[in-house]
Design an enzyme around this catalytic site. Structure first.
Site, PDB file in Angstrom:
ATOM      1  N   CYS A   2       0.833  -1.205   0.000  1.00  0.00           N
ATOM      2  CA  CYS A   2       0.000   0.000   0.000  1.00  0.00           C
ATOM      3  C   CYS A   2       0.868   1.255   0.000  1.00  0.00           C
ATOM      4  CB  CYS A   2      -0.878   0.013   1.250  1.00  0.00           C
ATOM      5  SG  CYS A   2      -1.895  -1.432   1.380  1.00  0.00           S
ATOM      6  N   ARG A  27       5.104   0.369  -6.551  1.00  0.00           N
ATOM      7  CA  ARG A  27       5.092  -0.550  -5.397  1.00  0.00           C
ATOM      8  C   ARG A  27       4.038  -1.644  -5.569  1.00  0.00           C
ATOM      9  NH1 ARG A  27       6.801   2.319  -0.504  1.00  0.00           N
ATOM     10  NH2 ARG A  27       5.281   1.088   0.611  1.00  0.00           N
ATOM     11  N   TRP A  76      -2.919  -2.624  -1.758  1.00  0.00           N
ATOM     12  CA  TRP A  76      -2.491  -3.958  -2.205  1.00  0.00           C
ATOM     13  C   TRP A  76      -3.209  -4.894  -1.244  1.00  0.00           C
ATOM     14  CZ3 TRP A  76       0.502  -8.028  -0.188  1.00  0.00           C
ATOM     15  CH2 TRP A  76       1.019  -8.932  -1.131  1.00  0.00           C
ATOM     16  N   ASN A 102      -1.435   1.615   5.980  1.00  0.00           N
ATOM     17  CA  ASN A 102      -0.530   0.635   5.380  1.00  0.00           C
ATOM     18  C   ASN A 102      -0.080  -0.255   6.534  1.00  0.00           C
ATOM     19  OD1 ASN A 102       1.260  -0.786   3.859  1.00  0.00           O
ATOM     20  ND2 ASN A 102       2.807   0.838   3.753  1.00  0.00           N
ATOM     21  N   GLY A 103      -0.273  -1.577   6.391  1.00  0.00           N
ATOM     22  CA  GLY A 103       0.124  -2.495   7.463  1.00  0.00           C
ATOM     23  C   GLY A 103      -0.987  -3.492   7.716  1.00  0.00           C
ATOM     24  N   LYS A 487      13.352 -15.032 -11.062  1.00  0.00           N
ATOM     25  CA  LYS A 487      13.096 -14.012 -12.098  1.00  0.00           C
ATOM     26  C   LYS A 487      12.068 -14.530 -13.098  1.00  0.00           C
ATOM     27  CE  LYS A 487      14.665 -10.785 -10.621  1.00  0.00           C
ATOM     28  NZ  LYS A 487      14.863 -11.261  -9.334  1.00  0.00           N
ATOM     29  N   HIS A 506      19.013 -37.084  -7.031  1.00  0.00           N
ATOM     30  CA  HIS A 506      18.295 -37.512  -5.802  1.00  0.00           C
ATOM     31  C   HIS A 506      16.787 -37.311  -5.949  1.00  0.00           C
ATOM     32  CE1 HIS A 506      22.113 -38.151  -3.821  1.00  0.00           C
ATOM     33  NE2 HIS A 506      22.505 -36.986  -4.308  1.00  0.00           N
ATOM     34  N   LYS A 605       6.586  -4.178  -4.908  1.00  0.00           N
ATOM     35  CA  LYS A 605       8.030  -3.917  -4.897  1.00  0.00           C
ATOM     36  C   LYS A 605       8.581  -4.031  -3.493  1.00  0.00           C
ATOM     37  CE  LYS A 605      12.050  -2.944  -6.373  1.00  0.00           C
ATOM     38  NZ  LYS A 605      12.786  -4.016  -7.096  1.00  0.00           N
TER      39      LYS A 605
HETATM   40  C1  AGP Z   1      12.963 -10.032  -6.274  1.00  0.00           C
HETATM   41  O1  AGP Z   1      12.976  -9.912  -7.689  1.00  0.00           O
HETATM   42  C2  AGP Z   1      11.606  -9.798  -5.709  1.00  0.00           C
HETATM   43  N1  AGP Z   1      11.036  -8.587  -6.128  1.00  0.00           N
HETATM   44  C3  AGP Z   1      11.539 -10.017  -4.206  1.00  0.00           C
HETATM   45  O2  AGP Z   1      11.892 -11.361  -3.978  1.00  0.00           O
HETATM   46  C4  AGP Z   1      12.461  -9.121  -3.336  1.00  0.00           C
HETATM   47  O3  AGP Z   1      13.806  -9.459  -3.547  1.00  0.00           O
HETATM   48  C5  AGP Z   1      12.101  -9.380  -1.866  1.00  0.00           C
HETATM   49  O4  AGP Z   1      10.750  -9.011  -1.665  1.00  0.00           O
HETATM   50  C6  AGP Z   1      12.991  -8.590  -0.880  1.00  0.00           C
HETATM   51  O5  AGP Z   1      12.799  -7.222  -1.083  1.00  0.00           O
HETATM   52  P1  AGP Z   1      13.836  -6.202  -0.376  1.00  0.00           P
HETATM   53  O6  AGP Z   1      15.177  -6.449  -0.974  1.00  0.00           O
HETATM   54  O7  AGP Z   1      13.308  -4.832  -0.675  1.00  0.00           O
HETATM   55  O8  AGP Z   1      13.821  -6.509   1.106  1.00  0.00           O
END
Ligand code: AGP
Length: 610
Positions: A2, A27, A76, A102-103, A487, A506, A605
């Site tokens: 959010c 975000r 979000w 937010n939270g 990715k 394995h 993000k």
């Molecule tokens: C990575 O491509 C992702 N967007 C996600 O895994 C990200 O690395 C993870 O949420 C950690 O975010 P941060 O580095 O801002 O803590």
């Protein structure tokens, strides 16, 4: 996650709030809303699902003549489906209190039950709406008094901005775990959950800390704690450069950030490589240089790509520093009962510096008196301010949800940390200088790899319809196999698993057939022969194979013709090179699959809720 925007000042609030929401779009969100108080104390609220443009279109001038005080939000979804009723701002029964949040309110269902018994009527499925009714319960004409009383009943995380029709000339904000800051303009104040939404107006900002409330209005701002005792706070000048946050000639931020890596790899080490001493100068660690000599165990925590960067760091620190190191998902670490020695240190890695699980892991370690370090990109973020010391990446804002330039910078900073600690211990001058020499060549090597983009795009065109991938690597490139898989998953929505290549026999090799694609990372290094055998085993079972190999490697051609070459470098540095083709491969697969590369579905993000 959010996004929160608030404005109070001499200008119309609505256009400023909408502009601020747009700066927070990266975000990730699924709905947006705005509430503005006009001069007569009437509150106009509009909420829309989907893009901010939908909100902007429905405002079309309705609120331009509106008031000088308002709040806005991008949601979000955590509790409650994506619809207008669940979008913020939320309000109370009398439509006096309007707020954005937010939270997560962890005890919202108990509170909601009690409030319903007291006669409150709820219209949404969200946890946030409980806060509006709680403030209503305590409201006796003064907004901040009611907010303070309400917050004492709340468990969980919040960044809050609240306005009231009956106490109209102010915004009350409060913070606990979720980021919130105030920009100080000329007779105006901008509130946001992220500095990028403020910097168009001012670089003078104040961060709220947990348990703080701010009352903003009538050209002044007052800070208190939850007991409403006045506290004094200093503003700071925010120096991060956000104006490069546009795509330029690139179709997506992610592509721009992949191609920025030669530059960001240089920026991450500027002024930090001391060649004559074979050492890394890390100003942010100098205050604890002697404590760092004493540490005998390092726990690295992070999430997603940051966690995977930590796994690469584990190999470096053990091989070149002799420091026992373990890497944990922050989301697991915070609920474990970790055993700390008096010389254990915790290193957290986070691009945003706001990831809830990573922040909670730092708080857990500090509660136990453990030395905490950070590798963070967002200057002044919660994790950067919470850790005892740390190193900034200095790669500028990373807008694409999929981490690319921040990830390679995290790897590079881990090399600097290896140099810093190694030269305090067993690493020789010669080895230190050797690492520095190779580090300085990385940007050139990455430029060389990026020139293969057309070839990587062709490979993506060949494989983007595939349904299943293994990414395989060993030792330093085992975490990169997982990063390559992450990715591909997060932007192409294709199933992919990253594995240590030695693990295939394995069990996982049972999956191999002509439709199951394997992407091997097989540079000429200490485990090269092993990797070749693993790839042969897959080829023998008609598995299709792509490989990242060292330039000039002829043997690999016998396994597959789909080869992407990377220049030869120190084994510990190959991850910084081998990940780049995987970033591009995932990007082009996403484009061919017509996905929203910068804002993939379901993702944000910065994951500021657990
Ligand atoms: C990575 O491509 C992702 N967007 C996600 O895994 C990200 O690395 C993870 O949420 C950690 O975010 P941060 O580095 O801002 O803590």
């Amino acid at each position: 996650m959010c996004g929160i925007i608030g404005y109070i000042g001499k200008n119309n609030a609505a256009p400023i709030l909408i502009e601020g929401l747009k700066r927070l779009e990266y975000r990730g969100y699924d709905s947006a809303g705005i509430s503005v108080i006009d001069k007569n104390g009437n509150v106009k609220t509009i909420k829309k699902i989907g893009k901010i443009e939908n909100l902007e279109k429905s405002i079309n001038g309705q609120m331009v003549i509106g008031g000088l005080c308002g709040i806005a939000h991008t949601r979000w979804a955590t509790h409650g489906i994506v619809n207008e009723l669940n979008a913020h701002p939320h309000f109370d029964c009398q439509k006096n209190i309007f707020l954005v949040h937010n939270g997560i309110i962890e005890n919202y269902s108990d509170l909601k039950e009690k409030l319903i018994k007291e006669g409150h009527k709820f219209i949404s499925q969200t946890d946030t709406e409980v806060v509006a009714h709680l403030i209503e319960k305590f409201f006796e004409g003064n907004l901040e008094n009611a907010v303070a009383k309400a917050l004492k009943n709340i468990k969980g995380a919040y960044g809050l901005a609240v306005i009231s029709k009956k106490d109209p000339n102010k915004i009350v904000i409060a913070k606990k775990s979720s980021p919130l800051l105030v920009g100080l303009g000329e007779n105006e104040f901008i509130i946001a959950s992220d500095a990028s939404a403020i910097l168009a107006y001012t670089k003078q900002i104040i961060h709220l800390n947990d348990g703080e409330i701010a009352v903003i209005g009538n050209d002044k701002i007052n800070f208190t704690n939850l007991d409403q005792e006045i506290i004094s706070k200093k503003s700071e000048i925010f120096n991060e450069d956000f104006n490069n946050a546009d795509k330029g000639k690139y179709q997506h931020f992610m592509l721009k950030e992949i191609f920025e890596q030669p530059k960001t790899l240089r920026n991450s080490v500027i002024g930090r490589l001391i060649k004559k001493e074979g050492w890394a100068k890390l100003g942010g660690l100098e205050i604890i240089e002697n404590k760092l000599r004493e540490i005998d165990r390092l726990i690295i925590v992070g999430c997603g790509s940051a966690y995977l960067a930590g796994l690469v760091g584990e190999y470096m620190l053990e091989e070149y520093v002799g420091l026992p190191t373990e890497v944990e998902f922050a989301s697991e670490f915070r609920y474990r009962k970790p055993i700390f020695g008096e010389n254990t240190a915790l290193l957290c890695i986070s691009q945003s510096g706001e990831t809830a699980d990573t922040l909670a892991a730092v708080e857990e370690a500090k509660r136990k008196g453990i030395l905490t370090l950070g590798i963070v990109n967002s200057v002044g973020s919660s994790i950067a301010r919470k850790t005892d010391a740390g190193v900034y990446n200095h790669v500028g804002p990373e807008i694409g949800v999929a981490s690319t330039k921040a990830f390679t910078s995290q790897l590079e900073i881990l090399v600097l940390l290896t140099l810093f600690l190694g030269r305090q211990r067993q690493m020789s001058l010669v080895m230190g200088q050797r690492i520095i020499k190779e580090l300085e060549r990385l940007p050139i090597w990455v430029e060389k790899i990026l020139r293969q983009a057309p070839k990587i795009k062709k490979l993506a065109k060949k494989y983007y319809k595939s349904k299943d991938f293994f990414f395989l690597g060993r030792k330093y490139n085992y975490p990169i196999a997982m990063e390559g898989a992450l990715k591909l998953k997060e932007i192409s929505y294709i199933h992919a698993e990253g594995y240590g290549a030695g693990e295939m026999k394995h069990g996982p090799i049972a999956m191999i057939d002509k439709n199951f694609i394997t992407f091997g990372i097989a540079p000429i290094d200490s485990v090269y022969e092993k990797m070749l055998s693993n790839l042969e085993e897959i080829k023998a079972r008609n598995g299709k194979i792509l490989v990242i190999a060292t330039e000039g490697d002829k043997k690999i051609q016998k396994i597959t013709k789909d080869v992407i070459s990377i220049p030869k470098t120190l084994e510990m540095l190959t991850p910084i090179l081998s990940v780049v083709p995987l970033q591009l491969f995932a990007y082009y697969c996403a484009v061919f699959n017509k996905h929203d590369v910068d804002k993939p579905r379901n993702l944000a993000k910065s994951v500021t809720v657990e």
